[in-house]
Design a protein around this motif. Sequence first.
Motif, mmCIF file in Angstrom:
data_model
loop_
_atom_site.group_PDB
_atom_site.id
_atom_site.type_symbol
_atom_site.label_atom_id
_atom_site.label_comp_id
_atom_site.label_asym_id
_atom_site.label_seq_id
_atom_site.Cartn_x
_atom_site.Cartn_y
_atom_site.Cartn_z
ATOM 1 N N ARG A 95 -1.566 -6.583 9.192
ATOM 2 C CA ARG A 95 -0.759 -5.531 8.576
ATOM 3 C C ARG A 95 0.649 -5.580 9.152
ATOM 4 O O ARG A 95 0.863 -5.926 10.319
ATOM 5 N N SER A 96 1.608 -5.236 8.328
ATOM 6 C CA SER A 96 2.988 -5.205 8.789
ATOM 7 C C SER A 96 3.782 -4.240 7.933
ATOM 8 O O SER A 96 3.304 -3.793 6.881
ATOM 9 N N GLY A 97 4.984 -3.902 8.386
ATOM 10 C CA GLY A 97 5.836 -2.991 7.637
ATOM 11 C C GLY A 97 6.870 -3.753 6.829
ATOM 12 O O GLY A 97 7.315 -4.826 7.224
ATOM 13 N N GLU A 98 7.244 -3.182 5.688
ATOM 14 C CA GLU A 98 8.255 -3.774 4.827
ATOM 15 C C GLU A 98 9.205 -2.669 4.373
ATOM 16 O O GLU A 98 8.761 -1.599 3.918
ATOM 17 N N PRO A 99 10.542 -2.874 4.498
ATOM 18 C CA PRO A 99 11.486 -1.848 4.026
ATOM 19 C C PRO A 99 11.224 -1.486 2.570
ATOM 20 O O PRO A 99 10.928 -2.358 1.749
ATOM 21 N N ILE A 100 11.326 -0.215 2.245
ATOM 22 C CA ILE A 100 10.982 0.239 0.901
ATOM 23 C C ILE A 100 11.905 -0.342 -0.163
ATOM 24 O O ILE A 100 11.544 -0.380 -1.342
ATOM 25 N N ASP A 101 13.074 -0.818 0.225
ATOM 26 C CA ASP A 101 13.983 -1.445 -0.728
ATOM 27 C C ASP A 101 13.784 -2.950 -0.793
ATOM 28 O O ASP A 101 14.504 -3.635 -1.525
ATOM 29 N N GLY A 102 12.810 -3.473 -0.030
ATOM 30 C CA GLY A 102 12.564 -4.911 -0.024
ATOM 31 C C GLY A 102 11.812 -5.359 -1.264
ATOM 32 O O GLY A 102 10.948 -4.652 -1.773
ATOM 33 N N GLY A 103 12.148 -6.536 -1.761
ATOM 34 C CA GLY A 103 11.480 -7.080 -2.933
ATOM 35 C C GLY A 103 10.588 -8.250 -2.577
ATOM 36 O O GLY A 103 10.674 -8.820 -1.492
ATOM 37 N N GLY A 104 9.717 -8.604 -3.482
ATOM 38 C CA GLY A 104 8.913 -9.802 -3.313
ATOM 39 C C GLY A 104 7.436 -9.571 -3.115
ATOM 40 O O GLY A 104 6.660 -10.524 -3.121
ATOM 41 N N ASN A 105 7.008 -8.337 -2.941
ATOM 42 C CA ASN A 105 5.581 -8.066 -2.733
ATOM 43 C C ASN A 105 4.892 -7.727 -4.051
ATOM 44 O O ASN A 105 5.467 -7.102 -4.934
ATOM 45 N N GLY A 106 3.632 -8.115 -4.151
ATOM 46 C CA GLY A 106 2.817 -7.744 -5.288
ATOM 47 C C GLY A 106 2.091 -6.444 -5.011
ATOM 48 O O GLY A 106 2.311 -5.784 -3.990
ATOM 49 N N PHE A 107 1.168 -6.081 -5.903
ATOM 50 C CA PHE A 107 0.417 -4.845 -5.722
ATOM 51 C C PHE A 107 -0.707 -4.777 -6.741
ATOM 52 O O PHE A 107 -0.729 -5.512 -7.731
ATOM 53 N N ARG A 108 -1.655 -3.891 -6.483
ATOM 54 C CA ARG A 108 -2.702 -3.526 -7.432
ATOM 55 C C ARG A 108 -2.912 -2.023 -7.315
ATOM 56 O O ARG A 108 -2.536 -1.414 -6.302
ATOM 57 N N LYS A 114 6.991 0.776 4.342
ATOM 58 C CA LYS A 114 5.630 0.975 3.889
ATOM 59 C C LYS A 114 4.767 -0.183 4.386
ATOM 60 O O LYS A 114 5.265 -1.273 4.682
ATOM 61 N N THR A 115 3.474 0.069 4.487
ATOM 62 C CA THR A 115 2.565 -0.962 4.983
ATOM 63 C C THR A 115 2.266 -1.981 3.893
ATOM 64 O O THR A 115 1.955 -1.627 2.755
ATOM 65 N N THR A 124 0.874 -1.176 0.000
ATOM 66 C CA THR A 124 0.000 0.000 0.000
ATOM 67 C C THR A 124 0.912 1.227 0.000
ATOM 68 O O THR A 124 2.130 1.107 0.149
ATOM 69 N N ARG A 125 0.341 2.399 -0.163
ATOM 70 C CA ARG A 125 1.182 3.598 -0.273
ATOM 71 C C ARG A 125 1.516 4.205 1.085
ATOM 72 O O ARG A 125 2.308 5.155 1.170
ATOM 73 N N ASP A 126 0.935 3.713 2.180
ATOM 74 C CA ASP A 126 1.092 4.337 3.498
ATOM 75 C C ASP A 126 2.420 3.960 4.163
ATOM 76 O O ASP A 126 2.842 2.801 4.123
ATOM 77 N N TRP A 127 3.036 4.946 4.814
ATOM 78 C CA TRP A 127 4.156 4.638 5.700
ATOM 79 C C TRP A 127 3.631 3.792 6.860
ATOM 80 O O TRP A 127 2.521 4.021 7.346
ATOM 81 N N PHE A 128 4.449 2.833 7.289
ATOM 82 C CA PHE A 128 4.000 1.931 8.352
ATOM 83 C C PHE A 128 4.213 2.557 9.729
ATOM 84 O O PHE A 128 5.256 3.145 10.008
ATOM 85 N N PRO A 164 -8.182 8.595 5.471
ATOM 86 C CA PRO A 164 -6.833 8.482 6.043
ATOM 87 C C PRO A 164 -5.832 7.972 5.010
ATOM 88 O O PRO A 164 -6.158 7.134 4.170
ATOM 89 N N SER A 165 -4.622 8.491 5.090
ATOM 90 C CA SER A 165 -3.591 8.101 4.131
ATOM 91 C C SER A 165 -2.247 7.837 4.790
ATOM 92 O O SER A 165 -1.203 7.943 4.164
ATOM 93 N N GLY A 166 -2.256 7.510 6.079
ATOM 94 C CA GLY A 166 -1.022 7.153 6.764
ATOM 95 C C GLY A 166 -0.211 8.355 7.198
ATOM 96 O O GLY A 166 -0.523 9.507 6.864
ATOM 97 N N PRO A 167 0.884 8.107 7.939
ATOM 98 C CA PRO A 167 1.756 9.196 8.383
ATOM 99 C C PRO A 167 2.342 9.943 7.186
ATOM 100 O O PRO A 167 2.501 9.391 6.099
#
Length: 318
Positions: free
Chosen positions: A295-308, A274-275, A243-247, A260-263
């Motif tokens: 919900r959990s946080g993932e480093p922005i440089d982390g790979g492996g997540n999908g999205f829509r 990011k969340t 998602t686009r929100d900071w975790f 709401p759109s996160g911090p």
Amino acid sequence: MIPKCRDKFFVIVGVLFLSACGNHAGYPNAESLDRLASKSVANQVFVKGGTFEIGDVGEKDTGTPHVTWNQYSRPAKAVKLAGYSISKYETTWGEFMLYLKETGHLDRYDDRPSQRRYAQVSDDPLSPYFRQKPARAPNFAEAEGYCDWLGKQTGLPFALPTEAQWEFAARSRGRNIPYATDTGLVEKDPYLRPPREYIDPGTPPEGNALIHSSATFERRSVGSYPPNPLGLYDMTGNVAEWTRDWFQEDYYEHIAMNNPSGPEQPVGSHTPEKTVRDWAGHGEYMAGAGTVFFRSGEPIDGGGNGFRCVVNSPEPIN
């Protein structure tokens, strides 16, 4: 009025018309771009705005939390969202590779073995990189970049969803259900479950969600299981989604009431995160993983997540 772009898009009585401008000089894949743009708009499902309790509202009868591994999903808070549209499918390898090629980003990953796995596509249905299977972005920036790029192709305000938008849609406009499946419950496909040596990509889908603990890159093609009542596929299972929100761990204690759109910036001194939603693909043994509340946080440089992607328009776009 939708803004002008290389290909003008007019949405009239639910039908998308494409009007080509010039000969698309310098764009050898122009026809593919047109198809992707048209399909991406047609696949958007409108979510009528409303008020709901975001967060783990607990079991209907007992109030017992759905997520017990952490408390990031509580307390539940009432929020109000404007209408928007969201893709019924996770972004596929075929779509994502076209973006990487058209933006010149593919070269960033060609000579990096650890990243090359996030920049492949195959026409073989048995390959984990089959073009209809969900893409795994090498980092947050490329997931966000894809939605921004799609906005430029269509002239529509495409973006990654906020986590409130993601959860509202996954819960079919805020229903108290633990899973974003056709029934609200889960019937796990036995695919990708131990022992790994018996994985066969030709095995037909079973159940209504792919929730597993396997670290393999193999997934099902998008849309392999029944959609949730809103018409959205794989919001439980297959791949976790950016998602686009900071975790923020205690985000719900501070969440805004309206849209709401996160911090506004990264929280804490650790690596910016990011969340990520729907952790069914990261490890089913974390209690609550795979539910619409986890919900959990993932480093922005982390790979492996999908999205829509979503389109931030309060009215239906098609």
